[in-house]
Motif scaffolding. Sequence first.
Motif, PDB file in Angstrom:
ATOM      1  N   LEU A 160     -51.431  57.957  69.336  1.00 56.59           N
ATOM      2  CA  LEU A 160     -52.048  56.303  69.554  1.00 56.59           C
ATOM      3  C   LEU A 160     -52.260  55.943  70.601  1.00 56.59           C
ATOM      4  O   LEU A 160     -52.639  55.606  71.183  1.00 56.59           O
ATOM      5  N   GLN A 161     -50.708  56.243  71.520  1.00 60.15           N
ATOM      6  CA  GLN A 161     -50.188  55.628  72.414  1.00 60.15           C
ATOM      7  C   GLN A 161     -49.639  56.420  73.340  1.00 60.15           C
ATOM      8  O   GLN A 161     -48.722  56.902  72.827  1.00 60.15           O
ATOM      9  N   ASP A 162     -49.468  56.559  74.771  1.00 58.70           N
ATOM     10  CA  ASP A 162     -48.912  57.443  75.233  1.00 58.70           C
ATOM     11  C   ASP A 162     -49.308  56.817  76.595  1.00 58.70           C
ATOM     12  O   ASP A 162     -49.833  56.946  77.611  1.00 58.70           O
ATOM     13  N   PHE A 169     -37.342  45.973  93.491  1.00 59.96           N
ATOM     14  CA  PHE A 169     -37.464  45.882  92.370  1.00 59.96           C
ATOM     15  C   PHE A 169     -38.834  47.082  91.084  1.00 59.96           C
ATOM     16  O   PHE A 169     -39.415  46.446  92.225  1.00 59.96           O
ATOM     17  N   LYS A 170     -38.431  48.709  91.139  1.00 62.38           N
ATOM     18  CA  LYS A 170     -39.363  49.421  90.548  1.00 62.38           C
ATOM     19  C   LYS A 170     -39.287  48.994  89.077  1.00 62.38           C
ATOM     20  O   LYS A 170     -37.876  49.343  88.095  1.00 62.38           O
ATOM     21  N   VAL A 171     -39.995  48.532  88.487  1.00 61.86           N
ATOM     22  CA  VAL A 171     -40.105  48.563  87.412  1.00 61.86           C
ATOM     23  C   VAL A 171     -40.774  49.477  85.981  1.00 61.86           C
ATOM     24  O   VAL A 171     -41.500  49.008  86.357  1.00 61.86           O
ATOM     25  N   VAL A 172     -40.326  50.423  85.387  1.00 61.06           N
ATOM     26  CA  VAL A 172     -40.964  51.469  85.290  1.00 61.06           C
ATOM     27  C   VAL A 172     -41.247  51.138  83.020  1.00 61.06           C
ATOM     28  O   VAL A 172     -39.977  50.962  82.555  1.00 61.06           O
ATOM     29  N   THR A 173     -41.889  51.034  82.779  1.00 59.63           N
ATOM     30  CA  THR A 173     -42.381  51.132  81.039  1.00 59.63           C
ATOM     31  C   THR A 173     -42.983  52.574  80.564  1.00 59.63           C
ATOM     32  O   THR A 173     -43.601  53.240  81.797  1.00 59.63           O
ATOM     33  N   TYR A 174     -42.700  52.244  79.387  1.00 59.70           N
ATOM     34  CA  TYR A 174     -43.346  53.691  78.718  1.00 59.70           C
ATOM     35  C   TYR A 174     -43.681  53.327  77.124  1.00 59.70           C
ATOM     36  O   TYR A 174     -41.959  52.646  76.770  1.00 59.70           O
ATOM     37  N   SER A 175     -44.221  53.205  76.692  1.00 58.46           N
ATOM     38  CA  SER A 175     -44.302  52.918  75.338  1.00 58.46           C
ATOM     39  C   SER A 175     -45.437  54.350  74.391  1.00 58.46           C
ATOM     40  O   SER A 175     -46.381  54.901  75.003  1.00 58.46           O
ATOM     41  N   PHE A 176     -44.851  54.875  73.268  1.00 60.08           N
ATOM     42  CA  PHE A 176     -45.463  56.071  72.545  1.00 60.08           C
ATOM     43  C   PHE A 176     -45.516  56.035  71.767  1.00 60.08           C
ATOM     44  O   PHE A 176     -44.661  55.337  70.770  1.00 60.08           O
ATOM     45  N   THR A 177     -46.538  55.624  71.116  1.00 54.15           N
ATOM     46  CA  THR A 177     -46.324  55.944  69.264  1.00 54.15           C
ATOM     47  C   THR A 177     -47.597  57.110  68.421  1.00 54.15           C
ATOM     48  O   THR A 177     -48.684  57.298  69.578  1.00 54.15           O
ATOM     49  N   ALA A 178     -47.210  57.050  67.591  1.00 55.53           N
ATOM     50  CA  ALA A 178     -47.571  57.979  67.192  1.00 55.53           C
ATOM     51  C   ALA A 178     -47.882  58.226  65.307  1.00 55.53           C
ATOM     52  O   ALA A 178     -46.847  57.387  64.634  1.00 55.53           O
ATOM     53  N   ALA A 179     -48.816  58.398  64.649  1.00 54.13           N
ATOM     54  CA  ALA A 179     -48.864  58.075  62.849  1.00 54.13           C
ATOM     55  C   ALA A 179     -49.016  59.766  62.095  1.00 54.13           C
ATOM     56  O   ALA A 179     -49.705  60.678  62.960  1.00 54.13           O
ATOM     57  N   GLN A 233     -56.800  61.248  77.218  1.00 54.35           N
ATOM     58  CA  GLN A 233     -55.912  61.066  78.033  1.00 54.35           C
ATOM     59  C   GLN A 233     -54.217  61.638  77.761  1.00 54.35           C
ATOM     60  O   GLN A 233     -53.352  62.645  78.348  1.00 54.35           O
ATOM     61  N   TYR A 234     -54.306  61.859  76.118  1.00 57.22           N
ATOM     62  CA  TYR A 234     -53.098  61.707  75.921  1.00 57.22           C
ATOM     63  C   TYR A 234     -53.257  63.875  75.139  1.00 57.22           C
ATOM     64  O   TYR A 234     -52.193  64.042  74.560  1.00 57.22           O
ATOM     65  N   GLY A 235     -54.461  64.978  75.624  1.00 56.38           N
ATOM     66  CA  GLY A 235     -53.729  66.169  75.217  1.00 56.38           C
ATOM     67  C   GLY A 235     -52.748  66.511  75.844  1.00 56.38           C
ATOM     68  O   GLY A 235     -52.869  67.939  74.864  1.00 56.38           O
ATOM     69  N   VAL A 236     -52.718  66.708  76.286  1.00 53.40           N
ATOM     70  CA  VAL A 236     -51.341  67.409  77.065  1.00 53.40           C
ATOM     71  C   VAL A 236     -50.130  66.976  76.062  1.00 53.40           C
ATOM     72  O   VAL A 236     -49.604  67.487  75.902  1.00 53.40           O
TER      73      VAL A 236
END
Length: 431
Positions: A100-102, A139-149, A61-64
Amino acid sequence: MNRHCKALYVAVILLLASAPLYAGEGFGMMKKSANLTRIHPPQVFIAGTRVSIKVTAASSQYGVAAQRLESQLESELLGKNQRLKLDAARPDATIDVKILQDQFGEKWEDRQMVQYVDRGRKDSKGKTVLDQEQITVRFKVVTYSFTAAFKVHDTQKDVSLAADSINWNYSKDFQDGNGSPDASSLESNAVAAAVANLTNRLAPTREIVGVLLPKGTFEAAAAYADAGLWSKYQEALEKVPPLKNPTDEGYRQYALGVAYEAQGYSADDNDTTLKYLEQASIHYNNAVDANPKEGYFTKPYSSVLFSSHNAEAPISRVSAALVQYQKLKEFSDSLASKAITTRGSKGDLGAPADDAMTNQAVVDMVRAGLAEDVILTAIDTAKNAGFDITPRGLIQLADGKVSKRIIQHMQATTGKTSNEPKAKKSPAKKQ
C-alpha cells in the motif's frame, strides 16, 4: 605472584574442584547448562500443502518491491515450512499481499549549533578559555514508510485464516549527509522485514533455549545433553534409582523434565510432541513438589548467562508449549473430522466428491481448449480421481475428443489406484 597469593590461588582451585563433593545434589556454584531447540508451531496453520503466493502493488511505482517481496517470500516460506509447495492452479490456501505504501523521502535542513573555538586566550590561572560561536550545520533527513496488507484464505473451506497489515518505518538525520542510505537499500530492508513477519506467522520458528543441568549424581550424564542426545540423557537418568532424600530427588525429576521437553520439540508428529511435553510437565511439577525451595525450578533464568536472554521458567515454558501444540491438534482433528463427514455424506466413503476428477471433467477441460500438459497436471494433482476406463467410458472420452495421450494417462492413473484394497462395507444389521 608472591608465595601468599600462590597459596590462596591453589586453595581456591581445590575448593572449586571439590565443590560437588560437599554441595550434594543441585546446580552448584559453577552452573552447568546445555541448549535445547524449542520449536514453535505456526501461528497460522494451513491445513493443505498447496499454496499460491501473490504480491500486488497499489501503485505501479511499487511494482519492483512487489516482485522482490513475492520472490523472497516464496523462497523463505517454502524453505522454513517444507510441507508446503507452490501450486497456483489448485491451491489449498492463497496468500495475498498488497503493498500500500513504499515511500522514500529526503530533505536538507540547516541547523544552528554551538561550537567551541580556541582563540589563544588564557584565564588568570593560565588555563585555556574556549569561545562559543554559532555555526550553521547541514543535515540530511531521510525518511521511509512501507505498509503492506495481507490475507491468508483457505480455499477448501472458503474461510479467512488471517488478515493483518505490516508496517516498517525509518527516520534518521545525517550530518552533511554522511552515511545516509539510499531508497533501494531501505526498500530491501522493508521487504526483508515483511518476509520475516509473514514467514514467522506461517512457518514453524526455532528458538535456542539455555537450560540448567543438575550436577552431583547426574553430572556424568550431562555429556549426552551437551551433544543433543536427549534420549540418551533420559535413559541415563532413569538408570539412577529414585533418591531417598526428596530434596535430592527433585533434581532428578527436573532433569527428566528437560530430557522429555527437548525430545518433544524434535518429534515427527504432533501427538508424540504432546505426549513428551505432558511427561515433561509431570516431571517439572514433581520436582517442585519434592524441592519447593529451588528457585530455578519455578523462576526465569534472569541471572544466568545463556544463549537466550531471560529464559522462561521451565514450568511456564512447557505449559505455553502445551497450549500451542494442543491448539494445533484441535485444529488438525477438526479438519480430519470435517473431511470424513464430507466424504461420508452420501453414505459411502468411497463415493467421489463433487470436485472429483472424472471423465466428464476431462471432457469439459478439452472442450474449454486447455492444453494437454495443463490437463495432465490437473489429473496428477487431483485430490479425488474417479475415472471410468471401461469400454463405455472410453467411448465417452472419444466422443469428447480427448486425445490418446490423455486417455492413456488416465488409464495409468487408474491402474495405480486399482490395486489398493477397497473398504469393506459392514453388513446391515437386522431390525
